[in-house]
Write a protein that holds these residues in place. Structure first.
Motif, PDB file in Angstrom:
ATOM      1  N   PRO A 103       0.834  -1.219   0.000  1.00 13.41           N
ATOM      2  CA  PRO A 103       0.000   0.000   0.000  1.00 13.41           C
ATOM      3  C   PRO A 103       0.865   1.265   0.000  1.00 13.41           C
ATOM      4  O   PRO A 103       1.968   1.291   0.542  1.00 13.41           O
ATOM      5  N   ASP A 104       0.315   2.315  -0.635  1.00 19.01           N
ATOM      6  CA  ASP A 104       0.991   3.631  -0.682  1.00 19.01           C
ATOM      7  C   ASP A 104       2.440   3.505  -1.162  1.00 19.01           C
ATOM      8  O   ASP A 104       3.371   4.099  -0.599  1.00 19.01           O
ATOM      9  N   PHE A 105       2.626   2.751  -2.259  1.00 17.32           N
ATOM     10  CA  PHE A 105       3.985   2.488  -2.724  1.00 17.32           C
ATOM     11  C   PHE A 105       4.528   3.649  -3.549  1.00 17.32           C
ATOM     12  O   PHE A 105       3.832   4.212  -4.398  1.00 17.32           O
ATOM     13  N   ASP A 106       5.786   3.995  -3.324  1.00 19.10           N
ATOM     14  CA  ASP A 106       6.543   4.946  -4.147  1.00 19.10           C
ATOM     15  C   ASP A 106       7.889   4.313  -4.471  1.00 19.10           C
ATOM     16  O   ASP A 106       8.527   3.706  -3.594  1.00 19.10           O
ATOM     17  N   PRO A 107       8.344   4.445  -5.716  1.00 19.55           N
ATOM     18  CA  PRO A 107       9.612   3.821  -6.093  1.00 19.55           C
ATOM     19  C   PRO A 107      10.803   4.441  -5.357  1.00 19.55           C
ATOM     20  O   PRO A 107      10.840   5.652  -5.114  1.00 19.55           O
ATOM     21  N   THR A 108      11.772   3.587  -5.025  1.00 14.80           N
ATOM     22  CA  THR A 108      12.986   4.058  -4.346  1.00 14.80           C
ATOM     23  C   THR A 108      14.243   3.800  -5.167  1.00 14.80           C
ATOM     24  O   THR A 108      15.264   4.444  -4.946  1.00 14.80           O
ATOM     25  N   ILE A 109      14.206   2.838  -6.083  1.00 14.15           N
ATOM     26  CA  ILE A 109      15.391   2.542  -6.893  1.00 14.15           C
ATOM     27  C   ILE A 109      15.368   3.384  -8.169  1.00 14.15           C
ATOM     28  O   ILE A 109      14.316   3.900  -8.583  1.00 14.15           O
ATOM     29  N   ALA A 110      16.541   3.524  -8.790  1.00 12.47           N
ATOM     30  CA  ALA A 110      16.697   4.446  -9.927  1.00 12.47           C
ATOM     31  C   ALA A 110      15.805   4.090 -11.107  1.00 12.47           C
ATOM     32  O   ALA A 110      15.230   4.985 -11.748  1.00 12.47           O
ATOM     33  N   THR A 111      15.671   2.796 -11.395  1.00 13.64           N
ATOM     34  CA  THR A 111      14.852   2.416 -12.552  1.00 13.64           C
ATOM     35  C   THR A 111      13.389   2.796 -12.350  1.00 13.64           C
ATOM     36  O   THR A 111      12.712   3.243 -13.284  1.00 13.64           O
ATOM     37  N   GLY A 112      12.892   2.624 -11.141  1.00 13.76           N
ATOM     38  CA  GLY A 112      11.512   3.005 -10.861  1.00 13.76           C
ATOM     39  C   GLY A 112      11.300   4.506 -10.949  1.00 13.76           C
ATOM     40  O   GLY A 112      10.263   4.975 -11.444  1.00 13.76           O
ATOM     41  N   LYS A 113      12.265   5.283 -10.487  1.00 12.40           N
ATOM     42  CA  LYS A 113      12.161   6.739 -10.565  1.00 12.40           C
ATOM     43  C   LYS A 113      12.198   7.208 -12.024  1.00 12.40           C
ATOM     44  O   LYS A 113      11.495   8.154 -12.398  1.00 12.40           O
ATOM     45  N   THR A 114      13.023   6.553 -12.838  1.00 15.52           N
ATOM     46  CA  THR A 114      13.059   6.889 -14.263  1.00 15.52           C
ATOM     47  C   THR A 114      11.722   6.573 -14.919  1.00 15.52           C
ATOM     48  O   THR A 114      11.223   7.334 -15.753  1.00 15.52           O
ATOM     49  N   ALA A 115      11.132   5.429 -14.558  1.00 16.05           N
ATOM     50  CA  ALA A 115       9.821   5.066 -15.094  1.00 16.05           C
ATOM     51  C   ALA A 115       8.781   6.125 -14.743  1.00 16.05           C
ATOM     52  O   ALA A 115       7.959   6.525 -15.586  1.00 16.05           O
ATOM     53  N   ALA A 116       8.784   6.583 -13.500  1.00 10.61           N
ATOM     54  CA  ALA A 116       7.834   7.610 -13.084  1.00 10.61           C
ATOM     55  C   ALA A 116       8.046   8.909 -13.861  1.00 10.61           C
ATOM     56  O   ALA A 116       7.074   9.604 -14.223  1.00 10.61           O
ATOM     57  N   GLU A 117       9.302   9.246 -14.140  1.00  9.89           N
ATOM     58  CA  GLU A 117       9.615  10.476 -14.881  1.00  9.89           C
ATOM     59  C   GLU A 117       9.042  10.438 -16.288  1.00  9.89           C
ATOM     60  O   GLU A 117       8.621  11.474 -16.826  1.00  9.89           O
ATOM     61  N   SER A 147      16.676   3.742 -26.749  1.00 14.34           N
ATOM     62  CA  SER A 147      18.095   3.636 -27.077  1.00 14.34           C
ATOM     63  C   SER A 147      18.962   4.030 -25.890  1.00 14.34           C
ATOM     64  O   SER A 147      19.961   3.371 -25.579  1.00 14.34           O
ATOM     65  N   GLN A 148      18.595   5.102 -25.193  1.00 14.09           N
ATOM     66  CA  GLN A 148      19.362   5.548 -24.030  1.00 14.09           C
ATOM     67  C   GLN A 148      19.330   4.499 -22.910  1.00 14.09           C
ATOM     68  O   GLN A 148      20.366   4.178 -22.313  1.00 14.09           O
ATOM     69  N   LEU A 149      18.146   3.971 -22.643  1.00 17.31           N
ATOM     70  CA  LEU A 149      17.997   2.984 -21.572  1.00 17.31           C
ATOM     71  C   LEU A 149      18.760   1.695 -21.898  1.00 17.31           C
ATOM     72  O   LEU A 149      19.393   1.097 -21.017  1.00 17.31           O
ATOM     73  N   THR A 150      18.705   1.285 -23.146  1.00 21.27           N
ATOM     74  CA  THR A 150      19.419   0.072 -23.558  1.00 21.27           C
ATOM     75  C   THR A 150      20.925   0.259 -23.417  1.00 21.27           C
ATOM     76  O   THR A 150      21.630  -0.634 -22.929  1.00 21.27           O
ATOM     77  N   ASN A 151      21.416   1.420 -23.848  1.00 19.55           N
ATOM     78  CA  ASN A 151      22.855   1.691 -23.728  1.00 19.55           C
ATOM     79  C   ASN A 151      23.304   1.683 -22.266  1.00 19.55           C
ATOM     80  O   ASN A 151      24.386   1.173 -21.935  1.00 19.55           O
ATOM     81  N   GLU A 152      22.486   2.236 -21.389  1.00 22.27           N
ATOM     82  CA  GLU A 152      22.830   2.234 -19.963  1.00 22.27           C
ATOM     83  C   GLU A 152      22.836   0.813 -19.404  1.00 22.27           C
ATOM     84  O   GLU A 152      23.707   0.438 -18.602  1.00 22.27           O
ATOM     85  N   VAL A 193      12.372  -5.078 -12.524  1.00 20.82           N
ATOM     86  CA  VAL A 193      11.987  -5.730 -11.264  1.00 20.82           C
ATOM     87  C   VAL A 193      13.199  -5.657 -10.346  1.00 20.82           C
ATOM     88  O   VAL A 193      14.267  -6.201 -10.678  1.00 20.82           O
ATOM     89  N   GLY A 194      13.074  -4.997  -9.196  1.00 25.97           N
ATOM     90  CA  GLY A 194      14.222  -4.816  -8.320  1.00 25.97           C
ATOM     91  C   GLY A 194      13.892  -5.037  -6.864  1.00 25.97           C
ATOM     92  O   GLY A 194      12.773  -4.745  -6.418  1.00 25.97           O
ATOM     93  N   SER A 195      14.860  -5.557  -6.111  1.00 31.54           N
ATOM     94  CA  SER A 195      14.657  -5.794  -4.681  1.00 31.54           C
ATOM     95  C   SER A 195      15.985  -6.115  -4.007  1.00 31.54           C
ATOM     96  O   SER A 195      16.931  -6.601  -4.650  1.00 31.54           O
ATOM     97  N   SER A 196      16.024  -5.890  -2.701  1.00 33.26           N
ATOM     98  CA  SER A 196      17.189  -6.305  -1.920  1.00 33.26           C
ATOM     99  C   SER A 196      17.218  -7.818  -1.756  1.00 33.26           C
ATOM    100  O   SER A 196      18.230  -8.368  -1.298  1.00 33.26           O
ATOM    101  N   ALA A 197      16.121  -8.478  -2.134  1.00 30.54           N
ATOM    102  CA  ALA A 197      16.058  -9.947  -2.045  1.00 30.54           C
ATOM    103  C   ALA A 197      16.652 -10.621  -3.280  1.00 30.54           C
ATOM    104  O   ALA A 197      16.780 -11.847  -3.320  1.00 30.54           O
ATOM    105  N   PHE A 198      17.043  -9.835  -4.283  1.00 27.17           N
ATOM    106  CA  PHE A 198      17.606 -10.399  -5.521  1.00 27.17           C
ATOM    107  C   PHE A 198      19.135 -10.304  -5.476  1.00 27.17           C
ATOM    108  O   PHE A 198      19.695  -9.204  -5.355  1.00 27.17           O
ATOM    109  N   PHE A 199      19.758 -11.446  -5.597  1.00 21.83           N
ATOM    110  CA  PHE A 199      21.222 -11.489  -5.587  1.00 21.83           C
ATOM    111  C   PHE A 199      21.809 -11.929  -6.927  1.00 21.83           C
ATOM    112  O   PHE A 199      22.975 -11.661  -7.220  1.00 21.83           O
ATOM    113  N   GLU A 200      21.014 -12.604  -7.716  1.00 21.65           N
ATOM    114  CA  GLU A 200      21.465 -13.097  -9.019  1.00 21.65           C
ATOM    115  C   GLU A 200      20.283 -13.103  -9.986  1.00 21.65           C
ATOM    116  O   GLU A 200      19.117 -12.976  -9.564  1.00 21.65           O
TER     117      GLU A 200
END
Length: 216
Positions: A103-117, A147-152, A193-200
């Motif tokens: 509930p009341d989720f807001d992105p904290t990682i860079a990819t999510g913030k870029t998506a919101a932008e 193209s920019q996102l793919t290059n990054e 898809v991002g999380s601190s639970a992802f290691f590989e």
């Protein structure tokens, strides 16, 4: 008789001398007029040619102004999807029954913030036991942004062929600062898809596969 004829002789000679003098004067005037009329500087054609040449020299040649090429900026089309369309309840339960909507989720990682932008969709999955959150984003980029996102992604992540078959689906994974992020590019969407639970890469594979399948 002798005395009466002698006075006439000077008169005849005088008349001839006068005629010769008049004739010479006319010839001189005619020559003077001819010399004046033959002056090249007063020729109408020469004057016209000189004026035209001066006008041509004074008028600069017209130059074409190049048309500037319009610049296309990176942009995104608003994503008209809901979070449960990207990942259904069955998809989430199959991944881990402990997860549900955050509930009341807001992105904290860079990819999510870029998506919101760029008018993308951000969804959060909350682990009811550990409190960990999985951040999911979907963006519909234009060609420049894609193209920019793919290059990054290429420069900062490893290619993951198990996320899909290129060029229809291009997959990448990176781990930094204690957070693992999976990225997938389809013909239309950029999915992360991002999380601190992802290691590989395999940790996010089930969710990535479900999202790609739902968005096809």
């Amino acid at each position: 008789m002798t005395h009466t004829l002698s006075p006439r002789l000077p008169r005849g000679r005088l008349l001839r001398s006068t005629l010769l003098l008049a004739t010479g004067t006319v010839a001189v005037v005619a020559l003077a007029g001819c010399s004046s009329g033959s002056n090249p500087g007063s020729s109408p054609s020469a004057t016209s040619t000189s004026a035209a040449s001066s006008a041509a020299t004074a008028t600069p040649a017209a130059t074409e102004t190049p048309t500037p090429t319009p610049t296309v900026a990176p942009a995104g089309t608003p994503v008209s999807l809901s979070c449960d369309q990207v990942l259904t309840l069955d998809d989430i339960y199959s991944f881990n029954p402990n997860y549900g909507s955050a509930p009341d989720f807001d992105p904290t990682i860079a990819t999510g913030k870029t998506a919101a932008e760029f008018k993308g969709l951000n969804c959060g999955l909350l682990n009811q036991s550990s409190g960990e959150i999985i951040e999911v984003s979907v963006t519909q980029p234009n060609d420049v942004l894609r193209s920019q996102l793919t290059n990054e992604a290429v420069s900062s992540s490893q290619i993951v062929p198990t996320y899909g078959t290129p060029p229809a689906v291009e997959g990448y994974f990176s781990a930094s600062g204690g957070t693992g992020v999976a990225q997938v590019f389809t013909s239309t969407y950029w999915i992360t898809v991002g999380s601190s639970a992802f290691f590989e890469p395999g940790d996010a594979e089930a969710l990535v596969a479900a999202a790609v399948s739902n968005l096809e």
